[in-house]
Motif scaffolding. Structure first.
Motif, PDB file in Angstrom:
ATOM      1  N   ASN A 207      39.912  54.221  42.452  1.00  0.00           N
ATOM      2  CA  ASN A 207      39.922  52.552  42.748  1.00  0.00           C
ATOM      3  C   ASN A 207      39.423  51.596  41.530  1.00  0.00           C
ATOM      4  O   ASN A 207      38.362  51.867  41.086  1.00  0.00           O
ATOM      5  CB  ASN A 207      38.859  52.322  44.136  1.00  0.00           C
ATOM      6  CG  ASN A 207      38.922  50.518  44.403  1.00  0.00           C
ATOM      7  OD1 ASN A 207      40.148  50.326  44.873  1.00  0.00           O
ATOM      8  ND2 ASN A 207      37.865  50.131  44.520  1.00  0.00           N
ATOM      9  N   ILE A 208      40.304  50.411  41.312  1.00  0.00           N
ATOM     10  CA  ILE A 208      39.653  49.668  40.069  1.00  0.00           C
ATOM     11  C   ILE A 208      38.645  48.936  40.527  1.00  0.00           C
ATOM     12  O   ILE A 208      38.475  48.220  41.636  1.00  0.00           O
ATOM     13  CB  ILE A 208      41.036  48.522  39.824  1.00  0.00           C
ATOM     14  CG1 ILE A 208      42.114  49.370  39.598  1.00  0.00           C
ATOM     15  CG2 ILE A 208      40.321  47.828  38.802  1.00  0.00           C
ATOM     16  CD1 ILE A 208      42.322  49.994  38.219  1.00  0.00           C
ATOM     17  N   GLU A 209      37.629  48.819  39.703  1.00  0.00           N
ATOM     18  CA  GLU A 209      36.227  48.384  40.097  1.00  0.00           C
ATOM     19  C   GLU A 209      36.436  46.649  40.428  1.00  0.00           C
ATOM     20  O   GLU A 209      37.366  46.011  39.702  1.00  0.00           O
ATOM     21  CB  GLU A 209      35.412  48.344  38.811  1.00  0.00           C
ATOM     22  CG  GLU A 209      34.515  49.598  38.706  1.00  0.00           C
ATOM     23  CD  GLU A 209      33.371  49.511  37.700  1.00  0.00           C
ATOM     24  OE1 GLU A 209      33.320  48.527  37.139  1.00  0.00           O
ATOM     25  OE2 GLU A 209      32.607  50.485  37.766  1.00  0.00           O
ATOM     26  N   GLY A 210      35.662  46.092  41.421  1.00  0.00           N
ATOM     27  CA  GLY A 210      35.853  44.871  41.690  1.00  0.00           C
ATOM     28  C   GLY A 210      36.773  44.751  43.030  1.00  0.00           C
ATOM     29  O   GLY A 210      36.722  43.558  43.599  1.00  0.00           O
ATOM     30  N   ASN A 211      37.173  45.837  43.472  1.00  0.00           N
ATOM     31  CA  ASN A 211      38.169  45.666  44.633  1.00  0.00           C
ATOM     32  C   ASN A 211      37.242  46.475  45.757  1.00  0.00           C
ATOM     33  O   ASN A 211      36.886  47.637  45.555  1.00  0.00           O
ATOM     34  CB  ASN A 211      39.497  46.505  44.437  1.00  0.00           C
ATOM     35  CG  ASN A 211      40.421  45.674  43.505  1.00  0.00           C
ATOM     36  OD1 ASN A 211      40.983  44.623  44.092  1.00  0.00           O
ATOM     37  ND2 ASN A 211      40.564  46.093  42.167  1.00  0.00           N
ATOM     38  N   PRO A 212      37.318  45.993  47.191  1.00  0.00           N
ATOM     39  CA  PRO A 212      36.211  46.784  48.004  1.00  0.00           C
ATOM     40  C   PRO A 212      37.058  48.006  48.355  1.00  0.00           C
ATOM     41  O   PRO A 212      38.194  48.172  48.478  1.00  0.00           O
ATOM     42  CB  PRO A 212      36.242  45.560  48.986  1.00  0.00           C
ATOM     43  CG  PRO A 212      37.538  44.682  48.910  1.00  0.00           C
ATOM     44  CD  PRO A 212      37.770  44.569  47.479  1.00  0.00           C
ATOM     45  N   GLY A 213      36.029  48.954  48.753  1.00  0.00           N
ATOM     46  CA  GLY A 213      36.534  50.380  49.202  1.00  0.00           C
ATOM     47  C   GLY A 213      37.610  50.708  48.411  1.00  0.00           C
ATOM     48  O   GLY A 213      37.124  51.285  47.210  1.00  0.00           O
ATOM     49  N   ALA A 214      38.935  51.018  48.572  1.00  0.00           N
ATOM     50  CA  ALA A 214      39.708  51.642  47.881  1.00  0.00           C
ATOM     51  C   ALA A 214      41.031  50.737  47.980  1.00  0.00           C
ATOM     52  O   ALA A 214      42.277  51.279  47.751  1.00  0.00           O
ATOM     53  CB  ALA A 214      40.321  53.025  48.677  1.00  0.00           C
ATOM     54  N   THR A 215      40.750  49.515  47.906  1.00  0.00           N
ATOM     55  CA  THR A 215      41.884  48.498  48.170  1.00  0.00           C
ATOM     56  C   THR A 215      42.570  48.384  46.813  1.00  0.00           C
ATOM     57  O   THR A 215      43.574  47.661  46.607  1.00  0.00           O
ATOM     58  CB  THR A 215      41.530  47.128  48.634  1.00  0.00           C
ATOM     59  OG1 THR A 215      40.429  46.666  47.696  1.00  0.00           O
ATOM     60  CG2 THR A 215      40.840  47.058  50.079  1.00  0.00           C
ATOM     61  N   GLY A 216      42.017  48.849  45.740  1.00  0.00           N
ATOM     62  CA  GLY A 216      42.432  48.729  44.433  1.00  0.00           C
ATOM     63  C   GLY A 216      42.975  49.961  43.850  1.00  0.00           C
ATOM     64  O   GLY A 216      42.984  50.329  42.575  1.00  0.00           O
ATOM     65  N   LEU A 217      43.415  50.682  44.795  1.00  0.00           N
ATOM     66  CA  LEU A 217      43.810  52.157  44.477  1.00  0.00           C
ATOM     67  C   LEU A 217      45.097  52.363  43.466  1.00  0.00           C
ATOM     68  O   LEU A 217      45.842  51.636  43.524  1.00  0.00           O
ATOM     69  CB  LEU A 217      44.063  53.164  45.826  1.00  0.00           C
ATOM     70  CG  LEU A 217      44.111  54.652  45.759  1.00  0.00           C
ATOM     71  CD1 LEU A 217      42.605  55.014  45.437  1.00  0.00           C
ATOM     72  CD2 LEU A 217      44.868  55.183  47.005  1.00  0.00           C
ATOM     73  N   THR A 218      44.863  52.975  42.597  1.00  0.00           N
ATOM     74  CA  THR A 218      45.708  53.091  40.944  1.00  0.00           C
ATOM     75  C   THR A 218      45.797  54.632  40.885  1.00  0.00           C
ATOM     76  O   THR A 218      44.984  55.520  40.839  1.00  0.00           O
ATOM     77  CB  THR A 218      45.158  52.183  40.047  1.00  0.00           C
ATOM     78  OG1 THR A 218      44.986  50.983  40.660  1.00  0.00           O
ATOM     79  CG2 THR A 218      46.053  52.339  38.926  1.00  0.00           C
ATOM     80  N   VAL A 219      46.898  55.013  40.401  1.00  0.00           N
ATOM     81  CA  VAL A 219      47.297  56.527  39.946  1.00  0.00           C
ATOM     82  C   VAL A 219      47.289  56.420  38.356  1.00  0.00           C
ATOM     83  O   VAL A 219      47.830  55.473  37.743  1.00  0.00           O
ATOM     84  CB  VAL A 219      48.745  56.649  40.532  1.00  0.00           C
ATOM     85  CG1 VAL A 219      48.897  58.146  40.045  1.00  0.00           C
ATOM     86  CG2 VAL A 219      49.037  56.518  41.821  1.00  0.00           C
ATOM     87  N   PHE A 220      46.474  57.436  37.921  1.00  0.00           N
ATOM     88  CA  PHE A 220      46.382  57.807  36.780  1.00  0.00           C
ATOM     89  C   PHE A 220      46.913  59.192  36.301  1.00  0.00           C
ATOM     90  O   PHE A 220      46.494  60.075  37.056  1.00  0.00           O
ATOM     91  CB  PHE A 220      44.815  57.558  35.956  1.00  0.00           C
ATOM     92  CG  PHE A 220      44.281  56.243  36.191  1.00  0.00           C
ATOM     93  CD1 PHE A 220      44.225  55.226  35.340  1.00  0.00           C
ATOM     94  CD2 PHE A 220      43.718  55.896  37.352  1.00  0.00           C
ATOM     95  CE1 PHE A 220      43.712  53.830  35.555  1.00  0.00           C
ATOM     96  CE2 PHE A 220      43.207  54.475  37.617  1.00  0.00           C
ATOM     97  CZ  PHE A 220      43.324  53.777  36.764  1.00  0.00           C
ATOM     98  N   VAL A 221      47.473  59.246  34.841  1.00  0.00           N
ATOM     99  CA  VAL A 221      47.688  60.587  34.454  1.00  0.00           C
ATOM    100  C   VAL A 221      46.617  61.039  33.577  1.00  0.00           C
ATOM    101  O   VAL A 221      46.402  60.282  32.591  1.00  0.00           O
ATOM    102  CB  VAL A 221      49.102  60.548  33.748  1.00  0.00           C
ATOM    103  CG1 VAL A 221      49.182  62.391  33.466  1.00  0.00           C
ATOM    104  CG2 VAL A 221      50.220  60.493  34.902  1.00  0.00           C
TER     105      VAL A 221
END
Length: 419
Positions: A207-221
């Motif tokens: 989750n990208i910091e600054g987004n509540p919970g997991a609303t900024g969920l992002t995929v990384f390799v």
């Protein structure tokens, strides 16, 4: 009285009927030729390479890993099934992968999961269409030596909250990604990651910091030899013992911006696609477990004599075998339908794959239980493999959506919501 039946003149021969079938429109019961060929190849591999080492691998210490078996599967092409042909792979869709997984799981669900989890890790890179990601992370799967990937979603606290979009704001202690120049710093812990101990890289959901919970969920390799990545001890599991699940700890792991898959904040959109494909494939694994248990029971009941009759000739056993057979067939039809939908429908379907997994997961448990009952004490002993199938029958209902998560997905589709 003798009854004479005249042969109908000009009746179609068997070859005539086959010609008619081949000329007709494709049936839902017919696999495409390339998938049928793959099924036959994987069936032979499962019987000749995997089956002789099933018990040895299951009884080995928790951190042992059979690279020789993986190498043999790699030579068959199991680590490049979903890689497009233009990139050097076999170009299979969800249907082909699902059919291959049934064949492997009918002998060893652990083996199916090793290859399946690696393909799951590859999926986001392939789906992204990002040529720079593909050029960096796909070629190792085309080399002479086997390379594995993994998919890192599961966490201790958030659990199913990372599978249900409506729970995104409520997800607690989710792994974080903090922007740092042109990259990100990852911190957090992923649990029960299949292939995590042996994979070269992982697709990691944070989750990208600054987004509540997991609303900024992002995929990384994330290459797993990156500084700050710590691979934990192998989980000592009830089943699926030959595939290694472990904890992955990320301590200030720097990931370059070009390792973001599908852009920042698109984790939930991608996760929906991934889940709906994966559920059809996991339904195939459960079908394979059920089929394997049924085949042991069928063979035993066709040889064992009790009260002067073969066991299957006793009505009660016959009823058990009939219901087991029906559950295997129904599970297969459901996963084939779900896989076909996942390959051919946009947006990715929710209902079909979820129904297939919900049914097949339960069928695997019920069929394995009945197989144990039919074999009796023999089924309780490890040399007959049924004991292992019973243990592994419970595994698939945990990963890629528990029955409770699937129930929400199915009812959400019934009432017009997507999950």
């Amino acid at each position: 009285m003798t009854v004479t039946v005249d042969i109908v003149p000009n009746a179609p021969t068997l070859s005539d009927l086959r010609a008619l079938k081949s000329a007709a429109m494709p049936s839902m019961f017919d696999l495409p030729p390339d998938v049928e060929q793959l099924r036959d190849e994987v069936r032979e591999f499962a019987q000749t390479v995997v089956k002789p080492r099933v018990l040895e691998n299951d009884l080995a210490p928790a951190d042992d890993f059979d690279w020789d078996m993986v190498r043999a599967g790699h030579e068959l092409g199991l680590l490049r099934l979903t890689i497009p042909k233009e990139l050097g792979g076999r170009g299979m869709g969800v249907l082909g992968v699902a059919v291959a997984m049934e064949e492997l799981a009918s002998v060893c669900a652990s083996t199916a999961l090793i290859f399946g989890a690696s393909m799951l890790g590859q999926t986001s890179v392939l789906f992204s269409g990002d040529q720079q990601l593909q050029s960096r992370f796909i070629p190792p799967f085309l080399g002479d030596e086997p390379v594995l990937a993994c998919n890192a979603i599961t966490e201790d606290i958030s659990g199913c909250d990372l599978l249900i979009p409506e729970h995104a704001e409520l997800a607690a202690d989710v792994m974080t990604a903090r922007r740092d120049g042109d990259g990100f710093i990852l911190n957090g812990i992923k649990r029960f990651i299949t292939n995590g101990k042996v994979a070269q890289w992982a697709t990691v959901f944070a989750n990208i910091e600054g987004n509540p919970g997991a609303t900024g969920l992002t995929v990384f390799v994330v290459p797993l030899d990156s500084e700050g990545v710590v691979r934990g001890e192998v989980a000592d599991k009830m089943g699926y013992r030959a595939c290694l699940g472990t904890t992955l700890t990320f301590e200030n792991v720097r990931v370059p911006g070009e390792n973001v898959v599908l852009g920042e904040g698109n984790g939930w959109n991608y996760l929906s696609i991934q889940s709906n494909q994966a559920r059809a494939i996991v339904a195939a694994i459960s079908t394979g477990v059920a089929r394997g248990a049924f085949e042991y029971a069928r063979e035993f009941a066709g040889e064992r004599v009790q009260a002067g009759k073969l066991l299957y000739e006793h009505q009660f056993t016959a009823r058990k075998l009939a219901e087991m057979a029906a559950k295997v067939e129904a599970s297969r039809l459901l996963y084939l339908q779900g896989a076909y939908q996942a390959d051919n429908m946009l947006p990715a379907p929710v209902y079909g794959p979820a129904v297939a997994k919900l049914f097949a997961d339960r069928a695997a448990i019920e069929v394995a239980d009945e197989a144990m009952s039919i074999l009796g004490a023999r089924g309780y002993c490890r040399e007959n493999h049924v004991e292992k199938l019973v243990r592994e029958s419970f595994g698939a209902r945990i990963y890629e959506g528990t029955p409770e998560v699937l129930a929400l997905a199915i009812t959400g589709a019934l009432y017009g919501r997507r999950l």
